[in-house]
Design a protein around this motif. Sequence first.
Motif, PDB file in Angstrom:
ATOM      1  N   MET A 104       0.337  -3.051 -26.479  1.00  0.00           N
ATOM      2  CA  MET A 104       1.443  -3.546 -25.687  1.00  0.00           C
ATOM      3  C   MET A 104       1.325  -5.065 -25.604  1.00  0.00           C
ATOM      4  O   MET A 104       0.273  -5.610 -25.343  1.00  0.00           O
ATOM      5  CB  MET A 104       1.362  -2.886 -24.314  1.00  0.00           C
ATOM      6  CG  MET A 104       2.390  -3.334 -23.365  1.00  0.00           C
ATOM      7  SD  MET A 104       2.396  -2.456 -21.771  1.00  0.00           S
ATOM      8  CE  MET A 104       1.310  -1.095 -21.974  1.00  0.00           C
TER       9      MET A 104
ATOM     10  N   GLU B 155       6.961  -1.015 -22.941  1.00  0.00           N
ATOM     11  CA  GLU B 155       6.826  -0.291 -24.207  1.00  0.00           C
ATOM     12  C   GLU B 155       7.885  -0.679 -25.236  1.00  0.00           C
ATOM     13  O   GLU B 155       7.773  -0.313 -26.400  1.00  0.00           O
ATOM     14  CB  GLU B 155       6.905   1.223 -23.956  1.00  0.00           C
ATOM     15  CG  GLU B 155       5.797   1.729 -23.084  1.00  0.00           C
ATOM     16  CD  GLU B 155       5.973   3.158 -22.640  1.00  0.00           C
ATOM     17  OE1 GLU B 155       5.020   3.690 -22.040  1.00  0.00           O
ATOM     18  OE2 GLU B 155       7.046   3.760 -22.871  1.00  0.00           O
TER      19      GLU B 155
ATOM     20  N   SER C 224      10.989   2.882 -20.120  1.00  0.00           N
ATOM     21  CA  SER C 224      10.122   2.347 -21.179  1.00  0.00           C
ATOM     22  C   SER C 224      10.137   0.823 -21.203  1.00  0.00           C
ATOM     23  O   SER C 224       9.129   0.192 -21.506  1.00  0.00           O
ATOM     24  CB  SER C 224      10.506   2.923 -22.546  1.00  0.00           C
ATOM     25  OG  SER C 224      11.805   2.546 -22.932  1.00  0.00           O
TER      26      SER C 224
END
Length: 70
Positions: free
Chosen positions: A1, A44, A39
């Motif tokens: 990430m 993400e 998300s």
Amino acid sequence: MNRIEQLLGDQLKKARLKKGLTQEQLAELSGLHRTYIGSVERGERNITVKNLYKILLAMNCSLGDFFKSF
């Protein structure tokens, strides 16, 4: 990430909670899917400027105000 995605996601979540919105409510207002909102908030996804604009517009928040908090 990546750190920038996480920072952006954290800021979006703070702004959403400040407005008293759930992810589902924000998704409905912005025309995006609830799982997409989640998300993005988790860092993400590399959100597009177009979708960021949709989300901020739904929260009645300008790009300038949003980025002031960075």
